[in-house]
Write an enzyme that holds these catalytic residues in place. Structure first.
Site, mmCIF file in Angstrom:
data_model
loop_
_atom_site.group_PDB
_atom_site.id
_atom_site.type_symbol
_atom_site.label_atom_id
_atom_site.label_comp_id
_atom_site.label_asym_id
_atom_site.label_seq_id
_atom_site.Cartn_x
_atom_site.Cartn_y
_atom_site.Cartn_z
ATOM 1 N N ASP A 56 35.103 44.293 44.616
ATOM 2 C CA ASP A 56 34.327 43.053 44.693
ATOM 3 C C ASP A 56 34.149 42.663 46.160
ATOM 4 O O ASP A 56 35.128 42.409 46.867
ATOM 5 C CB ASP A 56 35.076 41.952 43.931
ATOM 6 C CG ASP A 56 34.223 40.724 43.685
ATOM 7 O OD1 ASP A 56 33.041 40.731 44.073
ATOM 8 O OD2 ASP A 56 34.740 39.749 43.103
ATOM 9 N N ASP A 114 27.256 42.793 43.736
ATOM 10 C CA ASP A 114 28.390 42.829 44.667
ATOM 11 C C ASP A 114 29.714 43.193 44.014
ATOM 12 O O ASP A 114 30.768 43.020 44.632
ATOM 13 C CB ASP A 114 28.517 41.494 45.399
ATOM 14 C CG ASP A 114 28.748 40.311 44.458
ATOM 15 O OD1 ASP A 114 28.652 40.499 43.232
ATOM 16 O OD2 ASP A 114 29.027 39.206 44.959
ATOM 17 N N GLU A 115 29.712 43.723 42.806
ATOM 18 C CA GLU A 115 30.977 44.136 42.190
ATOM 19 C C GLU A 115 30.743 45.220 41.149
ATOM 20 O O GLU A 115 29.679 45.316 40.539
ATOM 21 C CB GLU A 115 31.711 42.951 41.564
ATOM 22 C CG GLU A 115 30.979 42.297 40.412
ATOM 23 C CD GLU A 115 31.806 41.216 39.732
ATOM 24 O OE1 GLU A 115 33.046 41.393 39.593
ATOM 25 O OE2 GLU A 115 31.208 40.204 39.318
#
Length: 394
Positions: free
Chosen positions: A13, A103-104
């Site tokens: 993350d 983003d993860e």
């Protein structure tokens, strides 16, 4: 570090993603509190979070909490490019990558010990590669289940690495607050805390039947399983979306049918353009509404055949709004959203190619070449289109 067999799921993350990209690209922002977005906080650096600034907070409140913060306008294209670069690292590191957002992601590194290294060695390499190749900090949690890997990364933030060995899972999980359980939002947390249930351990000690009576069958069974770290879901390469949608917060400003219709035009135009870019067509249009009292409602309508036509989906959405007008007049409107579900690949479908679909193709071509604002509807002239959040490719 020794990791017992089984802790082979990574949750990676990026830290304060939008703000970190701004700090990476502008050395003057490094080490300073940064807020992305003026009206509403889209992201805050950890320096700003230390003063209580949070994502989705109003810009005025954020600046009062941290008056010396640097406020920057969002650059969605920069964030999309950074996300693509990070996912290239993920795919170089692991054979199975399940993206959750830009983003993860989850990564499954089981069976790689002899050829590549232990899960913790792979996690360390991943963090190093993201920093070296993309210039961003990233936190990684390593555990036996997806749920616990995600909890571990949240606990390890920012810019950390945390491994939860299988024989220490419950010792790690049970002291945490109930909000760490996946799916516990403010409403569920309040229900639990009103009954004196504040930790995961207390949830785990409750019989499943009690949780079901408190929260309903779905949520009760879900939380009972997670409190015992029962999560059988494997990491899977990301499947195509089951729906494509967009929404617009209207705030508490007075509304009119014309203003709602303008929002509808903007949202449908955005959604159908994304559908055509992904080669998708859908049959069911879903209207989402949020009222002045923050309660919500949905309405849906299924069309006879799948389409990505802006005009056909807009006409269906307008029908749903017309049907909902009595409740809007009673309860006000603070958010409107549109999504299209029952998606399929339009290449496999026999679709009517009428004048509206030909027009869509031409408009898409103009926007691809000259930008999204190069051509628009007259009703939207002079009207802010709002921020389009970047998303994983479909």
């Amino acid at each position: 570090m020794f990791v017992p067999q089984g802790a082979s799921i990574l949750h990676a993350d990026l830290d304060a993603f939008f703000a970190s990209v701004e700090q990476r690209d502008d050395p003057r922002l490094r080490g300073r509190p940064v807020i992305v977005g003026a009206g509403v906080v889209l992201a805050a650096s950890y320096e700003a979070k230390a003063f209580g600034v949070r994502t989705a907070m109003g810009g005025g409140r954020a600046r009062r909490l941290c008056p010396h913060a640097v406020v920057v306008a969002p650059r969605m294209s920069a964030y999309s490019e950074a996300s693509k670069a990070v996912f290239e690292v993920f795919e170089d590191i692991a054979p199975v990558v399940e993206g959750l957002s830009i983003d993860e992601a989850f990564l499954d590194v089981s069976g790689m010990e002899r050829s590549v290294g232990s899960p913790v060695e792979i996690a360390e390499r991943l963090r190093h590669e993201v920093r070296a190749r993309v210039g961003l900090p990233i936190t990684v949690g390593v555990a036996r289940t997806k749920f616990l890997a995600k909890v571990a990364s949240a606990v390890a933030k920012p810019d950390g690495l945390l491994v939860v060995p299988p024989d220490e899972e419950l010792a790690f999980l049970h002291p945490l607050p109930v909000e760490r359980l996946w799916g516990v939002g403010p409403v569920t947390a309040r229900k639990l805390r009103e009954r004196g249930i504040t930790t995961v351990r207390q949830v785990a000690f409750l019989p499943e039947s009690i949780l079901v009576s408190m929260l309903g069958q779905g949520s009760g069974r879900h939380l009972h399983a997670l409190a015992h770290n029962l999560d059988p879901r494997p990491v899977q390469n990301r499947r195509r979306r089951r729906s494509i949608g967009s929404q617009r917060a209207r705030g508490r400003a007075p509304w009119s049918y014309a203003s709602v219709d303008a929002d509808l035009v903007t949202l449908v135009d955005r959604v159908t353009r994304r559908m055509r870019r992904a080669g998708r067509a859908g049959r069911t249009v879903v209207l989402r509404l949020r009222f002045d009292d923050y309660s919500r409602a949905t309405r849906s309508l299924t069309m006879p055949d799948p389409t990505a036509s802006t005009e056909r989906i807009l006409a269906t959405a307008r029908t749903l709004v017309d049907d909902a007008m009595p409740i809007l007049e009673q309860r006000g409107l603070t958010l409107v959203g549109i999504s299209v579900t029952n998606l399929d690949d339009d290449a496999q479908l026999v679709l009517r190619f009428d004048h509206s679909e030909a027009l869509d193709a031409v408009v898409d071509l103009v926007r691809e070449r000259y930008g999204a604002q190069a051509i628009t509807r007259a009703v939207l002239l002079g009207r802010a289109s709002g921020i389009t959040m970047p998303m994983l490719p479909d």
